[in-house]
Design a protein around this motif. Structure first.
Motif, PDB file in Angstrom:
ATOM      1  N   PRO A  56       0.830  -0.786   0.034  1.00  0.00           N
ATOM      2  CA  PRO A  56      -0.025   0.513   0.378  1.00  0.00           C
ATOM      3  C   PRO A  56       1.008   1.310  -0.349  1.00  0.00           C
ATOM      4  CG  PRO A  56      -1.123  -1.358   2.132  1.00  0.00           C
ATOM      5  CD  PRO A  56       0.551  -1.566   1.221  1.00  0.00           C
ATOM      6  N   GLU A  57       0.339   2.362  -0.548  1.00  0.00           N
ATOM      7  CA  GLU A  57       1.080   3.176  -0.734  1.00  0.00           C
ATOM      8  C   GLU A  57       1.875   4.155   0.679  1.00  0.00           C
ATOM      9  OE1 GLU A  57       0.241   7.766  -2.430  1.00  0.00           O
ATOM     10  OE2 GLU A  57      -1.158   6.075  -3.681  1.00  0.00           O
ATOM     11  N   TYR A  58       0.788   3.827   1.609  1.00  0.00           N
ATOM     12  CA  TYR A  58       1.060   4.441   2.523  1.00  0.00           C
ATOM     13  C   TYR A  58       2.231   3.983   3.410  1.00  0.00           C
ATOM     14  CZ  TYR A  58      -1.912   0.610   4.901  1.00  0.00           C
ATOM     15  OH  TYR A  58      -2.336  -0.690   4.930  1.00  0.00           O
ATOM     16  N   TYR A  59       3.436   2.618   3.313  1.00  0.00           N
ATOM     17  CA  TYR A  59       4.253   2.321   3.316  1.00  0.00           C
ATOM     18  C   TYR A  59       5.339   3.094   2.267  1.00  0.00           C
ATOM     19  CZ  TYR A  59       1.644  -0.691   6.086  1.00  0.00           C
ATOM     20  OH  TYR A  59       1.379  -1.568   7.685  1.00  0.00           O
ATOM     21  N   VAL A  60       5.201   3.661   1.688  1.00  0.00           N
ATOM     22  CA  VAL A  60       6.222   4.117   0.776  1.00  0.00           C
ATOM     23  C   VAL A  60       7.316   4.612   0.991  1.00  0.00           C
ATOM     24  CG1 VAL A  60       6.621   6.181  -1.023  1.00  0.00           C
ATOM     25  CG2 VAL A  60       5.050   4.159  -1.692  1.00  0.00           C
ATOM     26  N   PRO A  61       7.347   5.960   2.098  1.00  0.00           N
ATOM     27  CA  PRO A  61       8.003   6.374   3.558  1.00  0.00           C
ATOM     28  C   PRO A  61       9.080   5.253   3.813  1.00  0.00           C
ATOM     29  CG  PRO A  61       6.331   7.093   3.159  1.00  0.00           C
ATOM     30  CD  PRO A  61       5.811   6.509   2.710  1.00  0.00           C
ATOM     31  N   TYR A  62       8.636   4.290   4.454  1.00  0.00           N
ATOM     32  CA  TYR A  62       9.195   2.932   5.220  1.00  0.00           C
ATOM     33  C   TYR A  62       9.671   2.884   3.846  1.00  0.00           C
ATOM     34  CZ  TYR A  62       5.889   3.681   9.201  1.00  0.00           C
ATOM     35  OH  TYR A  62       5.282   4.052  10.231  1.00  0.00           O
ATOM     36  N   VAL A  63       9.461   2.154   3.173  1.00  0.00           N
ATOM     37  CA  VAL A  63      10.234   0.970   2.098  1.00  0.00           C
ATOM     38  C   VAL A  63      11.551   2.261   1.721  1.00  0.00           C
ATOM     39  CG1 VAL A  63      10.112  -0.193  -0.133  1.00  0.00           C
ATOM     40  CG2 VAL A  63       8.306  -0.150   1.141  1.00  0.00           C
ATOM     41  N   ASN A  64      10.658   3.472   1.253  1.00  0.00           N
ATOM     42  CA  ASN A  64      12.154   4.551   0.507  1.00  0.00           C
ATOM     43  C   ASN A  64      13.420   4.095   1.269  1.00  0.00           C
ATOM     44  OD1 ASN A  64      10.557   4.180  -2.142  1.00  0.00           O
ATOM     45  ND2 ASN A  64       9.856   6.062  -1.502  1.00  0.00           N
ATOM     46  N   SER A  65      12.584   4.197   2.644  1.00  0.00           N
ATOM     47  CA  SER A  65      14.579   4.799   4.024  1.00  0.00           C
ATOM     48  C   SER A  65      15.193   3.434   3.892  1.00  0.00           C
ATOM     49  CB  SER A  65      13.489   4.794   4.860  1.00  0.00           C
ATOM     50  OG  SER A  65      13.239   3.952   5.479  1.00  0.00           O
ATOM     51  N   VAL A  66      14.794   2.393   3.277  1.00  0.00           N
ATOM     52  CA  VAL A  66      15.817   1.535   3.302  1.00  0.00           C
ATOM     53  C   VAL A  66      16.689   1.897   2.641  1.00  0.00           C
ATOM     54  CG1 VAL A  66      16.165  -0.901   2.631  1.00  0.00           C
ATOM     55  CG2 VAL A  66      14.070  -0.542   4.269  1.00  0.00           C
ATOM     56  N   PRO A  67      18.070   1.764   2.347  1.00  0.00           N
ATOM     57  CA  PRO A  67      19.625   2.415   1.415  1.00  0.00           C
ATOM     58  C   PRO A  67      19.272   0.967   0.445  1.00  0.00           C
ATOM     59  CG  PRO A  67      20.272   1.601   4.019  1.00  0.00           C
ATOM     60  CD  PRO A  67      18.535   1.853   4.080  1.00  0.00           C
ATOM     61  N   GLU A  68      20.012   0.588  -0.471  1.00  0.00           N
ATOM     62  CA  GLU A  68      20.283   0.028  -1.290  1.00  0.00           C
ATOM     63  C   GLU A  68      21.298  -1.051  -0.410  1.00  0.00           C
ATOM     64  OE1 GLU A  68      18.923  -1.199  -4.689  1.00  0.00           O
ATOM     65  OE2 GLU A  68      17.099   0.272  -4.479  1.00  0.00           O
ATOM     66  N   VAL A  69      21.195  -2.106   0.092  1.00  0.00           N
ATOM     67  CA  VAL A  69      22.507  -2.781   0.868  1.00  0.00           C
ATOM     68  C   VAL A  69      21.547  -4.580   0.899  1.00  0.00           C
ATOM     69  CG1 VAL A  69      23.931  -0.721   1.937  1.00  0.00           C
ATOM     70  CG2 VAL A  69      21.915  -1.847   2.607  1.00  0.00           C
ATOM     71  N   ASP A  70      22.009  -5.114   1.200  1.00  0.00           N
ATOM     72  CA  ASP A  70      21.416  -6.233   1.657  1.00  0.00           C
ATOM     73  C   ASP A  70      20.816  -6.455   3.016  1.00  0.00           C
ATOM     74  OD1 ASP A  70      21.587  -9.113   1.335  1.00  0.00           O
ATOM     75  OD2 ASP A  70      22.566  -9.639   3.575  1.00  0.00           O
ATOM     76  N   LEU A  71      19.145  -6.438   2.481  1.00  0.00           N
ATOM     77  CA  LEU A  71      19.021  -6.398   3.936  1.00  0.00           C
ATOM     78  C   LEU A  71      18.992  -6.910   5.157  1.00  0.00           C
ATOM     79  CD1 LEU A  71      15.781  -5.098   4.231  1.00  0.00           C
ATOM     80  CD2 LEU A  71      14.882  -7.507   3.687  1.00  0.00           C
ATOM     81  N   LEU A  72      19.262  -8.023   5.135  1.00  0.00           N
ATOM     82  CA  LEU A  72      19.954  -8.795   6.590  1.00  0.00           C
ATOM     83  C   LEU A  72      20.519  -8.205   7.530  1.00  0.00           C
ATOM     84  CD1 LEU A  72      19.652 -12.913   5.796  1.00  0.00           C
ATOM     85  CD2 LEU A  72      18.349 -11.905   7.363  1.00  0.00           C
ATOM     86  N   THR A  73      21.413  -7.934   6.195  1.00  0.00           N
ATOM     87  CA  THR A  73      22.683  -7.721   7.112  1.00  0.00           C
ATOM     88  C   THR A  73      22.266  -5.780   7.550  1.00  0.00           C
ATOM     89  OG1 THR A  73      24.504  -7.402   5.126  1.00  0.00           O
ATOM     90  CG2 THR A  73      25.053  -5.620   6.311  1.00  0.00           C
ATOM     91  N   LEU A  74      22.151  -5.094   7.241  1.00  0.00           N
ATOM     92  CA  LEU A  74      21.060  -4.080   7.084  1.00  0.00           C
ATOM     93  C   LEU A  74      19.696  -3.605   9.029  1.00  0.00           C
ATOM     94  CD1 LEU A  74      20.411  -1.043   6.820  1.00  0.00           C
ATOM     95  CD2 LEU A  74      18.202  -1.537   5.903  1.00  0.00           C
ATOM     96  N   LEU A  75      19.720  -5.065   8.814  1.00  0.00           N
ATOM     97  CA  LEU A  75      18.925  -5.588   9.662  1.00  0.00           C
ATOM     98  C   LEU A  75      19.573  -5.761  10.852  1.00  0.00           C
ATOM     99  CD1 LEU A  75      15.770  -7.924   8.533  1.00  0.00           C
ATOM    100  CD2 LEU A  75      15.833  -5.874   9.018  1.00  0.00           C
ATOM    101  N   LYS A  76      20.924  -6.443  10.706  1.00  0.00           N
ATOM    102  CA  LYS A  76      21.686  -7.210  11.974  1.00  0.00           C
ATOM    103  C   LYS A  76      22.318  -5.870  12.585  1.00  0.00           C
ATOM    104  CE  LYS A  76      22.812 -11.382  10.634  1.00  0.00           C
ATOM    105  NZ  LYS A  76      23.379 -12.707   9.645  1.00  0.00           N
ATOM    106  N   GLU A  77      22.859  -4.761  11.507  1.00  0.00           N
ATOM    107  CA  GLU A  77      23.438  -3.248  11.589  1.00  0.00           C
ATOM    108  C   GLU A  77      22.746  -2.504  12.577  1.00  0.00           C
ATOM    109  OE1 GLU A  77      25.148  -2.242   7.643  1.00  0.00           O
ATOM    110  OE2 GLU A  77      26.986  -3.661   8.083  1.00  0.00           O
ATOM    111  N   ASN A  78      21.563  -2.436  11.802  1.00  0.00           N
ATOM    112  CA  ASN A  78      20.449  -1.554  12.167  1.00  0.00           C
ATOM    113  C   ASN A  78      20.256  -1.881  14.362  1.00  0.00           C
ATOM    114  OD1 ASN A  78      20.634   0.051  10.493  1.00  0.00           O
ATOM    115  ND2 ASN A  78      18.580   0.091   9.570  1.00  0.00           N
ATOM    116  N   LEU A  79      19.976  -3.188  14.743  1.00  0.00           N
ATOM    117  CA  LEU A  79      19.892  -4.177  15.781  1.00  0.00           C
ATOM    118  C   LEU A  79      20.963  -3.138  16.648  1.00  0.00           C
ATOM    119  CD1 LEU A  79      18.466  -5.293  17.387  1.00  0.00           C
ATOM    120  CD2 LEU A  79      19.843  -7.877  17.089  1.00  0.00           C
ATOM    121  N   VAL A  80      22.127  -3.286  16.199  1.00  0.00           N
ATOM    122  CA  VAL A  80      23.126  -2.784  17.481  1.00  0.00           C
ATOM    123  C   VAL A  80      23.254  -0.920  17.049  1.00  0.00           C
ATOM    124  CG1 VAL A  80      25.163  -2.117  17.114  1.00  0.00           C
ATOM    125  CG2 VAL A  80      25.056  -4.532  16.678  1.00  0.00           C
TER     126      VAL A  80
END
Length: 173
Positions: free
Chosen positions: A11-35
């Motif tokens: 849905p369109e209301y999730y665009v800001p969230y999806v667009n805020s995710v950088p072009e990197v490996d998602l799993l790596t990002l989730l682990k780095e952001n946990l830190v």
């Protein structure tokens, strides 16, 4: 590397969230952001964790509790959609969830520990998702969404709220 979802996958209301995710490996990002989340919140005192930057706004504890509740709900959606379950999933009102919690009674460390456990479970779920499952379409809050999109929404939601904590709360100390 998990491919970014197309705009038609959520849905369109999730665009800001999806667009805020950088072009990197998602799993790596989730682990780095946990830190990053851990470092941010473990340095917040109990007094500061009660801070609200304006009347009627959530406390820092409530924001972290909201981040945890939302990640739990979205991970459950990811599980159901990723496994091919076509049962429609209900929406939720984040304000009702915060109001219905006792989060301000807990030490901020306990709330952080809960987020850490939730994020680790999310990571494990994503690590064990079959490649073909990412394109699965499910129904949540009366809208279609793919498993891939839900994973990006999870990452973007945390990024969004961490930015708010830094910009509107920490900056005010």
């Amino acid at each position: 590397m998990l491919q970014r979802p197309n705009a038609s996958e959520f849905p369109e209301y999730y665009v800001p969230y999806v667009n805020s995710v950088p072009e990197v490996d998602l799993l790596t990002l989730l682990k780095e952001n946990l830190v990053k989340v851990t470092e941010l919140f473990e340095n917040i005192s109990e007094v500061d964790a009660e801070f609200r930057y304006a009347p009627g706004k959530w406390s820092i504890k409530e924001v972290l509790g909201h981040m945890t509740d939302t990640e739990r709900i979205m991970s459950y959606r990811l599980l159901r959609i990723g496994r091919g379950d076509q049962t429609a999933l209900a929406g939720f009102d984040e304000n009702d969830y915060v109001a219905g919690s006792q989060i301000n009674r807990l030490p901020v460390k306990n709330i952080l520990d809960d987020f850490i456990a939730t994020r680790k479970a999310t990571i494990t779920l994503i690590e064990n998702m079959p490649n073909e499952a990412w394109a699965n379409i499910g129904f949540a809050n009366n809208t279609e969404v793919t498993a891939r999109a839900v994973a990006f929404i999870i990452a973007g939601h945390e990024i969004h709220h961490r930015k708010i904590i830094n910009d509107k709360y920490i900056a005010a100390f």
